[in-house]
Design an enzyme around this catalytic site. Structure first.
Site, PDB file in Angstrom:
ATOM      1  N   GLY A  81       0.643  -1.079  -0.146  1.00 10.57           N
ATOM      2  CA  GLY A  81       0.054   0.417   0.341  1.00 10.57           C
ATOM      3  C   GLY A  81       1.099   1.115   0.008  1.00 10.57           C
ATOM      4  N   ARG A 145       0.943  -5.518  -4.969  1.00 11.37           N
ATOM      5  CA  ARG A 145       1.177  -6.687  -3.668  1.00 11.37           C
ATOM      6  C   ARG A 145       2.019  -8.123  -3.961  1.00 11.37           C
ATOM      7  NH1 ARG A 145      -0.534  -4.725   1.161  1.00 11.37           N
ATOM      8  NH2 ARG A 145      -1.995  -3.006   1.382  1.00 11.37           N
ATOM      9  N   ASP A 176       5.594  -7.435   5.323  1.00 17.08           N
ATOM     10  CA  ASP A 176       5.451  -8.822   3.856  1.00 17.08           C
ATOM     11  C   ASP A 176       6.032  -8.020   3.005  1.00 17.08           C
ATOM     12  OD1 ASP A 176       3.604 -10.841   5.647  1.00 17.08           O
ATOM     13  OD2 ASP A 176       2.003  -9.245   3.893  1.00 17.08           O
ATOM     14  N   LYS A 202       8.454   0.903   5.670  1.00 18.90           N
ATOM     15  CA  LYS A 202       7.010   1.902   4.960  1.00 18.90           C
ATOM     16  C   LYS A 202       5.839   1.289   5.238  1.00 18.90           C
ATOM     17  CE  LYS A 202       4.863  -0.002   2.239  1.00 18.90           C
ATOM     18  NZ  LYS A 202       3.281  -0.721   1.465  1.00 18.90           N
ATOM     19  N   THR A 203       5.158   2.179   5.859  1.00 18.41           N
ATOM     20  CA  THR A 203       3.364   1.253   6.139  1.00 18.41           C
ATOM     21  C   THR A 203       2.756   2.551   6.744  1.00 18.41           C
ATOM     22  OG1 THR A 203       1.972  -0.605   7.302  1.00 18.41           O
ATOM     23  CG2 THR A 203       4.375  -0.189   7.906  1.00 18.41           C
ATOM     24  N   ASP A 205       0.763   1.038   8.918  1.00 15.53           N
ATOM     25  CA  ASP A 205       0.423   1.036   9.888  1.00 15.53           C
ATOM     26  C   ASP A 205       0.629   1.055  10.905  1.00 15.53           C
ATOM     27  OD1 ASP A 205      -2.213   0.185   8.276  1.00 15.53           O
ATOM     28  OD2 ASP A 205      -0.697  -1.850   7.889  1.00 15.53           O
TER      29      ASP A 205
HETATM   30  P1  FBP Z   1       1.542  -1.662   4.026  1.00 19.56           P
HETATM   31  O1  FBP Z   1       1.087  -2.490   4.506  1.00 19.56           O
HETATM   32  O2  FBP Z   1       1.101  -2.233   2.184  1.00 19.56           O
HETATM   33  O3  FBP Z   1       1.518  -0.742   3.638  1.00 19.56           O
HETATM   34  O4  FBP Z   1      -0.208  -1.520   3.001  1.00 19.56           O
HETATM   35  C1  FBP Z   1      -1.468  -1.173   4.586  1.00 19.56           C
HETATM   36  C2  FBP Z   1      -2.552  -0.603   4.536  1.00 19.56           C
HETATM   37  O5  FBP Z   1      -2.540   1.010   4.328  1.00 19.56           O
HETATM   38  C3  FBP Z   1      -3.963  -1.158   5.211  1.00 19.56           C
HETATM   39  O6  FBP Z   1      -3.755  -0.366   6.455  1.00 19.56           O
HETATM   40  C4  FBP Z   1      -4.798  -2.301   4.270  1.00 19.56           C
HETATM   41  O7  FBP Z   1      -5.301  -2.663   4.926  1.00 19.56           O
HETATM   42  C5  FBP Z   1      -4.564  -2.127   3.125  1.00 19.56           C
HETATM   43  O8  FBP Z   1      -3.052  -2.024   2.816  1.00 19.56           O
HETATM   44  C6  FBP Z   1      -5.434  -2.027   2.295  1.00 19.56           C
HETATM   45  O9  FBP Z   1      -4.598  -2.644   1.181  1.00 19.56           O
HETATM   46  P2  FBP Z   1      -5.398  -2.727  -0.238  1.00 19.56           P
HETATM   47  O10 FBP Z   1      -4.249  -1.436  -0.816  1.00 19.56           O
HETATM   48  O11 FBP Z   1      -4.300  -3.967  -1.208  1.00 19.56           O
HETATM   49  O12 FBP Z   1      -6.729  -2.827  -0.677  1.00 19.56           O
END
Ligand code: FBP
Length: 556
Positions: A81, A145, A176, A202-203, A205
């Site tokens: 993300g 991803r 991941d 990065k994230t 979260d």
């Molecule tokens: P990352 O762990 O790849 O940084 O993504 C976090 C996130 O934003 C989560 O908070 C959320 O649940 C998920 O990605 C949503 O994923 P997508 O962009 O595939 O809908």
């Protein structure tokens, strides 16, 4: 290019670097510290990573580094993300590379790790780079991803790296994606290839952190942006005095975002998934907490309020956790048969019939749309896509039902009208805050130094983040030292351990000390928007989470 006034102004922003990275690149050496080992599953991880297990931790220090002057080709991948600041990581790598040797080249692989496997490549030159400095988003090269897992994918990634004559690959991603980086580093090493792999934390979260990684980039900006929106909603709620707002907040597993936003805004209710799990709270108990606040506030004539619901909540409620674990195994095993079924009702019945008695009962008790959302595709890493589950609606609907029961019994006389919101995607591509702009640029520059020094299998690390940027420390943490074994897609896999909210940590204790008062009061806190220009105390302030964790802040 017709860009907004803020974008034009942000192009002129010069990210702050730690002192150690401000001088000549060939005067920054990678000093080796003690070997770093994982906390758990050591034997399994040693077997899975024979080449990259037990690497020393790295600290950048003044010293000669001739290797930084060599001509290099580096590939970069944005993975998972988006998170504010990704472009500045690339800018840091780019500027480090060019400072080392103007003939060095930076390539971006399009659309995430899949771009490396399929050799979807573009060169990033100075003119292109300048159009993305200090901007949000991952659109410079795009993200994805894809999990690199089959032998064919690893061979294809290596073939691309050789075709492009790469000296290093930098993976900018979450837990991941950096697990992928570790696997790639191990594979290249096992093949005897001198291609360094570096990761960057990065994230939004905020769950990729540990002793050496104080925060992941993007968390600062995203949580500030959500806090602005929540603060505004709190004030709207107190102005209109007629709605309870149920706000789902991103954060797939950990509740760092929810906790940070609660500290910033003081909502009436905020759930922390990790606490729900620790206390083994049922969904009914979660709903009772909302109901208690609604009833108490109604007695004061305040039929409004704000409740924060982490998007990962359902995976932490014990009866749901058991259900999800069964669903993950079941859907992995019967994927083809499940997907062959046409209707959602048929799919739900298929699943229900295969669940154990307790989970089948929970599943059957759910509204149909929520039950279907629980069965939606897992992501390529085996994660439930919690952003698609309308948990905030489920909680609001259950609270409404319970309040109706209380009203019928004469125990509640208020009015309950609710609105629901989901804040997630709107925060992931915001202009990075000054903190994230500086942090990301420093992380990218550090990744360059690690790669130039021939170090592979490391996560770029910049620390001491509550001090001014000039005092930040830079280095590298061995990726394998952050791993453990987890159940994914029905089998045990080595993965980087997620950092969940610690219930004995300072941020949670601060929240726990105040929430009873917040449940009843309407003394909301309105943080306002991120400030990009102005006094440092407004523009450079880190999150409450970071300040409290580092003991640099008292009170919320
Ligand atoms: P990352 O762990 O790849 O940084 O993504 C976090 C996130 O934003 C989560 O908070 C959320 O649940 C998920 O990605 C949503 O994923 P997508 O962009 O595939 O809908």
């Amino acid at each position: 290019m017709d860009c907004s006034p803020l974008q034009s102004a942000r192009y002129a922003y010069a990210p702050k670097l730690p002192n150690i990275l401000r001088g000549s690149v060939d005067k920054v050496a990678a000093a080796r510290g003690p070997a770093a080992e994982p906390e758990a599953d050591r034997e399994k991880l040693r077997a899975a990573f024979p080449k990259t297990y037990g690497l020393p931790s790295i600290k950048l220090a003044a010293g000669p580094n001739e290797a930084a002057r060599r001509r290099m080709n580096v590939g970069v991948i944005l993975s998972g993300g988006p998170a504010p600041g990704g472009h500045n990581v690339i800018a840091g790598i780019f500027d480090g590379l060019k400072a080392g040797n103007p003939a060095s080249r930076l390539f971006g692989f399009r659309g995430g790790p899949g771009g490396l496997v399929e050799d979807k490549c573009m060169e990033i030159d100075a003119a292109l780079m300048d159009r993305y400095r200090n901007t949000g988003g991952f659109d410079l090269v795009g993200s994805g991803r894809t999990k690199i897992e089959t032998p064919e994918q690893f061979e294809a990634a290596l073939a691309t790296a050789k075709r492009r004559a790469l000296d290093a690959v930098v993976v900018i991603g979450g837990d991941d994606s950096n697990t992928n980086a570790a696997l790639l580093a191990e594979f290249f090493a096992a093949k005897g290839e001198a291609i360094a792999v570096a990761g960057v934390p990065k994230t939004i979260d905020g769950d990729l952190k540990n002793e050496s990684i104080e925060t992941s980039f993007g968390f600062d900006t995203a949580s500030k942006l959500y806090s602005e929106l929540i603060g505004n909603i709190c004030r709207d709620s107190a102005s209109g005095r007629k709605y309870w707002h149920f706000i789902k907040l991103m954060g797939r597993s950990a509740t760092h975002i929810g906790l940070e936003c609660a500290l910033q805004t003081r909502p009436n209710v905020a759930f922390i998934s990790e606490e729900i799990e620790a206390k083994a709270m049922s969904l009914g108990a979660v709903v009772e907490e909302v109901v208690a606040s609604v009833v108490a506030r109604a007695e004061k004539g305040e039929n409004f309020g704000v409740a924060l619901v982490p998007e990962g909540l359902v995976e932490f409620v014990p009866e749901f956790k058991a259900l999800m674990a069964e669903l993950n195994e079941l859907l992995a095993k019967h994927e083809a048969a499940f997907k062959a079924l046409k209707g959602a009702a048929e799919q739900r019945e298929f699943v229900r019939a295969k669940l154990g008695a307790a989970s089948a009962a929970v599943f059957a008790s759910l509204p149909a749309d929520i039950a279907s959302q629980l069965c939606a595709d897992r992501d390529p890493h085996g994660n439930v896509q919690v952003s698609k589950i309308e948990t905030e609606k489920l909680v609001a609907q259950m609270a409404e039902k319970r309040l109706a029961e209380l009203a019928a019994a004469g125990k509640y006389k208020g009015k309950f009208a609710w609105q629901n919101h989901f804040f997630g995607y709107e925060g992931r591509c915001a202009f990075p805050s000054n903190f994230d702009a500086d942090y990301c640029y420093s992380l990218g520059y550090t990744a360059f130094v690690l790669a130039a020094s021939g170090l592979s299998g490391y996560l770029s690390s910049v620390r001491n983040l509550t001090a001014p940027a000039s005092e930040w420390e830079a280095g590298g943490v061995p990726l394998v030292s952050m791993m453990n074994m987890e159940r994914r897609h029905g089998s045990d896999k080595p993965v980087i351990k997620k950092a969940l909210v610690e219930l004995d940590g300072a941020p949670f204790k601060e929240f726990a000390a105040h929430r009873a008062a917040w449940a009843i009061s309407s003394d909301y806190r309105v943080p306002g928007g991120i400030q990009y220009f102005g006094p440092s105390e407004l523009c450079d302030r880190p999150t409450a989470t970071l300040l409290l964790e580092k003991g640099a802040r008292k009170g919320s």
